[in-house]
Design a protein around this motif. Structure first.
Motif, PDB file in Angstrom:
ATOM      1  N   LEU A   1      11.982  -2.114   6.423  1.00  0.00           N
ATOM      2  CA  LEU A   1      10.928  -1.281   7.024  1.00  0.00           C
ATOM      3  C   LEU A   1      10.280  -0.367   5.992  1.00  0.00           C
ATOM      4  O   LEU A   1       9.071  -0.119   6.056  1.00  0.00           O
ATOM      5  CB  LEU A   1      11.491  -0.474   8.190  1.00  0.00           C
ATOM      6  N   ALA A   2      11.051   0.117   5.030  1.00  0.00           N
ATOM      7  CA  ALA A   2      10.466   0.926   3.959  1.00  0.00           C
ATOM      8  C   ALA A   2       9.472   0.088   3.152  1.00  0.00           C
ATOM      9  O   ALA A   2       8.416   0.585   2.748  1.00  0.00           O
ATOM     10  CB  ALA A   2      11.561   1.483   3.054  1.00  0.00           C
ATOM     11  N   ASN A   3       9.791  -1.189   2.943  1.00  0.00           N
ATOM     12  CA  ASN A   3       8.850  -2.074   2.238  1.00  0.00           C
ATOM     13  C   ASN A   3       7.569  -2.265   3.040  1.00  0.00           C
ATOM     14  O   ASN A   3       6.477  -2.274   2.479  1.00  0.00           O
ATOM     15  CB  ASN A   3       9.496  -3.422   1.937  1.00  0.00           C
ATOM     16  N   VAL A   4       7.696  -2.416   4.355  1.00  0.00           N
ATOM     17  CA  VAL A   4       6.490  -2.537   5.189  1.00  0.00           C
ATOM     18  C   VAL A   4       5.681  -1.251   5.061  1.00  0.00           C
ATOM     19  O   VAL A   4       4.460  -1.286   4.862  1.00  0.00           O
ATOM     20  CB  VAL A   4       6.846  -2.813   6.670  1.00  0.00           C
ATOM     21  N   HIS A   5       6.346  -0.102   5.159  1.00  0.00           N
ATOM     22  CA  HIS A   5       5.654   1.183   5.065  1.00  0.00           C
ATOM     23  C   HIS A   5       4.913   1.325   3.728  1.00  0.00           C
ATOM     24  O   HIS A   5       3.768   1.766   3.692  1.00  0.00           O
ATOM     25  CB  HIS A   5       6.646   2.332   5.238  1.00  0.00           C
TER      26      HIS A   5
ATOM     27  N   CYS B   1      12.456   3.719  -7.238  1.00  0.00           N
ATOM     28  CA  CYS B   1      12.288   2.710  -6.196  1.00  0.00           C
ATOM     29  C   CYS B   1      12.167   1.338  -6.863  1.00  0.00           C
ATOM     30  O   CYS B   1      12.191   1.232  -8.082  1.00  0.00           O
ATOM     31  CB  CYS B   1      11.074   3.015  -5.317  1.00  0.00           C
ATOM     32  N   GLY B   2      12.087   0.291  -6.052  1.00  0.00           N
ATOM     33  CA  GLY B   2      11.957  -1.053  -6.595  1.00  0.00           C
ATOM     34  C   GLY B   2      13.232  -1.860  -6.548  1.00  0.00           C
ATOM     35  O   GLY B   2      13.311  -2.938  -7.120  1.00  0.00           O
ATOM     36  N   ARG B   3      14.245  -1.364  -5.843  1.00  0.00           N
ATOM     37  CA  ARG B   3      15.525  -2.073  -5.772  1.00  0.00           C
ATOM     38  C   ARG B   3      15.835  -2.606  -4.377  1.00  0.00           C
ATOM     39  O   ARG B   3      16.911  -3.125  -4.134  1.00  0.00           O
ATOM     40  CB  ARG B   3      16.647  -1.139  -6.203  1.00  0.00           C
ATOM     41  N   GLY B   4      14.890  -2.484  -3.438  1.00  0.00           N
ATOM     42  CA  GLY B   4      15.144  -2.832  -2.048  1.00  0.00           C
ATOM     43  C   GLY B   4      15.580  -4.269  -1.829  1.00  0.00           C
ATOM     44  O   GLY B   4      16.590  -4.527  -1.177  1.00  0.00           O
ATOM     45  N   LEU B   5      14.847  -5.238  -2.371  1.00  0.00           N
ATOM     46  CA  LEU B   5      15.225  -6.637  -2.157  1.00  0.00           C
ATOM     47  C   LEU B   5      16.501  -7.004  -2.910  1.00  0.00           C
ATOM     48  O   LEU B   5      17.288  -7.820  -2.438  1.00  0.00           O
ATOM     49  CB  LEU B   5      14.084  -7.576  -2.552  1.00  0.00           C
TER      50      LEU B   5
ATOM     51  N   ALA C   1      21.979  -1.738   9.361  1.00  0.00           N
ATOM     52  CA  ALA C   1      21.096  -0.571   9.390  1.00  0.00           C
ATOM     53  C   ALA C   1      20.505  -0.297   8.008  1.00  0.00           C
ATOM     54  O   ALA C   1      19.311   0.022   7.885  1.00  0.00           O
ATOM     55  CB  ALA C   1      21.852   0.659   9.908  1.00  0.00           C
ATOM     56  N   LEU C   2      21.306  -0.440   6.967  1.00  0.00           N
ATOM     57  CA  LEU C   2      20.800  -0.259   5.605  1.00  0.00           C
ATOM     58  C   LEU C   2      19.749  -1.318   5.286  1.00  0.00           C
ATOM     59  O   LEU C   2      18.674  -1.011   4.756  1.00  0.00           O
ATOM     60  CB  LEU C   2      21.945  -0.319   4.596  1.00  0.00           C
TER      61      LEU C   2
ATOM     62  N   GLN D   1       5.400   0.763  14.562  1.00  0.00           N
ATOM     63  CA  GLN D   1       4.664   1.089  13.351  1.00  0.00           C
ATOM     64  C   GLN D   1       5.711   1.537  12.331  1.00  0.00           C
ATOM     65  O   GLN D   1       6.523   2.417  12.625  1.00  0.00           O
ATOM     66  CB  GLN D   1       3.685   2.244  13.601  1.00  0.00           C
ATOM     67  N   ALA D   2       5.709   0.940  11.141  1.00  0.00           N
ATOM     68  CA  ALA D   2       6.709   1.286  10.122  1.00  0.00           C
ATOM     69  C   ALA D   2       6.295   2.581   9.414  1.00  0.00           C
ATOM     70  O   ALA D   2       5.762   2.580   8.318  1.00  0.00           O
ATOM     71  CB  ALA D   2       6.871   0.149   9.125  1.00  0.00           C
ATOM     72  N   VAL D   3       6.557   3.681  10.084  1.00  0.00           N
ATOM     73  CA  VAL D   3       6.334   5.004   9.519  1.00  0.00           C
ATOM     74  C   VAL D   3       7.692   5.702   9.453  1.00  0.00           C
ATOM     75  O   VAL D   3       8.588   5.373  10.237  1.00  0.00           O
ATOM     76  CB  VAL D   3       5.309   5.823  10.346  1.00  0.00           C
ATOM     77  N   PRO D   4       7.887   6.629   8.528  1.00  0.00           N
ATOM     78  CA  PRO D   4       9.216   7.227   8.340  1.00  0.00           C
ATOM     79  C   PRO D   4       9.882   7.732   9.617  1.00  0.00           C
ATOM     80  O   PRO D   4      11.081   7.530   9.812  1.00  0.00           O
ATOM     81  CB  PRO D   4       8.948   8.364   7.350  1.00  0.00           C
TER      82      PRO D   4
END
Length: 172
Positions: free
Chosen positions: A51-55, A98-102, A44-45, A14-17
């Motif tokens: 996973l943060a995007n899934v969360h 936020c908004g820079r993940g991809l 890892a980064l 489950q993508a939880v913190p």
């Protein structure tokens, strides 16, 4: 549940913190086991961002699968979730937190992409995986290259240049 035949490893979660940090440690340990220590930080980064995007975004469930696969000279890291909506890179304003993940995934990887999969999607990225043991390698043109092996399986001569790699297409 963790499965790891040969150079393949999957982790379902489950993508939880609280789980994201745990998966980072699993990814780090697996890459260390495969002697791919140089890839630990970018992998890892990247997996943390996915996973943060899934969360943040996946609906209806945060259930996902992280997969690591080494094929030839390439590590592919992918995350499969149950949300069919494909992500896209967006331009974040300088004041946004936020908004820079991809965009980060695109910057740290050799290639990346998304694809529908079943009722969900897969988001993936690749990193060059040079797996030669230090005593069988040397630097050529800025790349760590394995030396050619003779019939007895020992290193001979010098490396002649970059080895071919399977590459995906850069999305962005």
């Amino acid at each position: 549940m963790i499965r790891q035949p040969s150079r393949h490893c999957t982790v379902e979660l489950q993508a939880v913190p609280a789980r994201i940090g745990h998966v980072r440690r699993i990814v780090s340990a697996q890459l260390r086991y495969w002697h791919l220590d140089a890839l630990i930080d970018p992998a890892a980064l990247g997996v943390t961002e996915l996973l943060a995007n899934v969360h943040r975004h996946a609906r209806p469930s945060k259930q996902c699968t992280v997969e690591l696969r080494v094929l030839l000279d390439q590590l592919t890291v992918s995350v499969h979730d149950e949300d069919p909506r494909l992500p896209r890179i967006r331009v974040a304003e300088s004041w946004e937190t936020c908004g820079r993940g991809l965009a980060l995934i695109a910057a740290l990887s050799e290639s990346w992409g998304t694809r529908p999969d079943g009722g969900g999607k897969v988001v993936w990225f690749t990193l060059p995986a040079l797996t030669a043991a230090p005593e069988e390698a040397r630097t050529v043109r800025g790349h760590l290259e394995p030396l050619p092996l003779n019939g007895a399986g020992t290193a001979t001569g010098t490396a002649t240049g970059p080895r071919p790699r399977i590459r995906g297409t850069k999305v962005g």
